[in-house]
Every structure is written in C-alpha cells, then in structure tokens.
Design an enzyme around this catalytic site. Structure first.
Site, mmCIF file in Angstrom:
data_model
loop_
_atom_site.group_PDB
_atom_site.id
_atom_site.type_symbol
_atom_site.label_atom_id
_atom_site.label_comp_id
_atom_site.label_asym_id
_atom_site.label_seq_id
_atom_site.Cartn_x
_atom_site.Cartn_y
_atom_site.Cartn_z
ATOM 1 N N CYS A 115 0.971 -1.210 0.175
ATOM 2 C CA CYS A 115 -0.198 -0.187 0.636
ATOM 3 C C CYS A 115 0.955 1.029 -0.008
ATOM 4 O O CYS A 115 1.370 1.318 -0.909
ATOM 5 C CB CYS A 115 -1.235 0.051 1.042
ATOM 6 N N HIS A 214 -3.584 -5.350 0.784
ATOM 7 C CA HIS A 214 -2.531 -5.280 1.769
ATOM 8 C C HIS A 214 -3.050 -7.098 1.707
ATOM 9 O O HIS A 214 -4.489 -7.465 2.753
ATOM 10 C CB HIS A 214 -4.288 -5.187 3.147
ATOM 11 N N GLU A 216 -1.504 -8.921 3.736
ATOM 12 C CA GLU A 216 -1.093 -9.305 4.985
ATOM 13 C C GLU A 216 -3.007 -9.952 6.024
ATOM 14 O O GLU A 216 -2.793 -10.366 6.466
ATOM 15 C CB GLU A 216 -0.467 -8.403 6.014
#
Length: 252
Positions: A115, A214, A216
């Site tokens: 990001c 993202h 994650e």
C-alpha cells in the site's frame, strides 16, 4: 490448500535447511493489526523480524530483506506537489523509509512494499501519486474493502503473475491514493478495473515488488500468502550469496 507455486520457488512445506533470516518491517510508531499480520506471515515462512519505527537508525546491512508497510500518506512535496487533500502525513517516516531504500538498494536485498510502501517505492524512483482516486472511480467501488472483492488483472510474465494461480484475482482495497506517473526502472504488473496501478516491480537485478492492496489480511488465500513466501525465499537466496561472497573474500 492449493499446491500451486511459482516456477522459481520451493513448496511451502519443503523448504531446505536455512540460516537464520531477519526481515525489517518499517511502520509507524505504533504497530497495528496489519503489522502484526505481516510479522506472522514472515514468521510462518521461517523469517525473524525487526520492527523499524520512524527515526530509527537501523543498520540495513544486518537485514536480509525489507518490508515497507502501509500507513499515512506519502507527503506530496516528495514528488513535487503540494497537499490537495486533508490527510495525515509522517515526515519522519518518509525520511526513514527513504534512507532504508537507499541502503537496501546499495546491498541488493529484497524489498516488498505494501500500500503506502508501494507508493513510496514509486516516489523513491522519481514517480508521482494521484492524491485522491475516489472521485475518479467509475468501475470499482468507492468504499474500503478488507475482503478480496476488488478485481485485479495481473501481467502474466511478472513475479506476481507467476505467483498467482490466475491472471485475474480478487484483492482488498483500503487506499485512497494511487500511483500516477511510474518511476524509473519500474514496470506495472497489475491494474484494477479503473486502470489504477495495483502492483509494480523493478526491471533490474534487485528483488523489488510493490502491491497496492494488503495481502497480510488475506493469508487464508494461498496466492496472497505466496507473496510473503516468495519474498522470504528471495531473502534467503540473497543471504546465501552475501555469505558466499564474504567467505570468498576471506579465502583470498
């Protein structure tokens, strides 16, 4: 779990014996859930982590890889503009991330930008950002999405394209800024349905990738988990190269 892997990495459960790895994670003063998930993703693939706060003087030569995580907007002065939107900035973090990238490039260790991290990589290479993409969207939703409901088209012949099981994937979206003019020695490797850049990589020898979403938050998806496993795999390879070079110098 799918057993798909890119052509140049081992299966996740068949990693060879390896020396210890230390990956630096650059982020804000206070770690958020996203940073804890990045830490988890890296540790799942055998890496130790070191959190780098704004103003830190971490010696990058002691790291085997570097993650620039998400967070506040990159200050527009870094790409020759003045702020056009009301946003939070962290000039100390901008300076820290710039120093980290300079040193990481000098010793050729892998870098992953997420990001804001992807945007900062682009600015570091002389590119610019669109400060607010929300009013420009026509074919994508305006609200933030943590679930992988954004359609992303990948360039098949790219690091990212080789990691994913298809050239069209789902991703999340939290950002309101995006890459505008591409920086030097970079290539676009993914776009969304409004043609905003969703991923970049470099054209040189260094392993460098930036993703606008993202991953994650998407560790339950094999493809997004591969971003971290491939990054750790590259860091391990680079560590072995550096060790071999050091031992060769001792032998001479």
């Amino acid at each position: 779990m799918s057993d798909y892997q890119g052509n140049d990495m081992p299966m996740e459960d068949e990693l060879p014996e390896k020396p210890g790895l230390t990956i630096g994670i650059s982020g804000p003063v206070r770690r958020s859930l996203a940073h804890r998930l990045i830490n988890l993703a890296l540790r799942l693939h055998g890496a130790n982590t070191h959190y780098i706060r704004p103003g830190s003087h971490t010696d990058v030569s002691l790291l085997d890889g570097l993650v620039l995580s998400g967070g506040t907007h990159v200050h527009p002065e870094l790409y020759g503009q003045q702020p056009q939107v009301t946003a939070r900035y962290d000039r100390k973090r901008d300076s820290t991330d710039h120093r980290l990238l300079v040193q990481a490039e000098a010793i050729n260790i892998p870098v992953l930008g997420i990001c804001r991290g992807a945007q900062f990589i682009n600015v570091f290479h002389g590119g610019t950002l669109c400060q607010n993409v929300t009013p420009l969207r026509e074919h994508t939703r305006h609200r933030p999405l943590l679930l992988p409901l954004q359609t992303v088209q990948l360039v098949k012949d790219s690091r990212l394209g080789r990691l994913m099981p298809a050239t069209v994937i789902g991703a999340n979206r939290i950002h309101s800024q995006a890459i505008k003019r591409l920086g030097r020695n970079l290539r676009v490797t993914a776009l969304d349905n409004d043609r905003f850049v969703q991923a970049i990589e470099n054209t040189g020898a260094q392993w460098l990738m930036g993703v606008q979403w993202h991953p994650e938050y998407l560790l339950y998806h094999t493809g997004h988990r591969h971003i971290f496993s491939h990054f750790v795999h590259a860091a391990r390879g680079r560590k072995l190269e550096r060790l071999e070079s050091r031992y060769s110098a001792f032998d001479q």
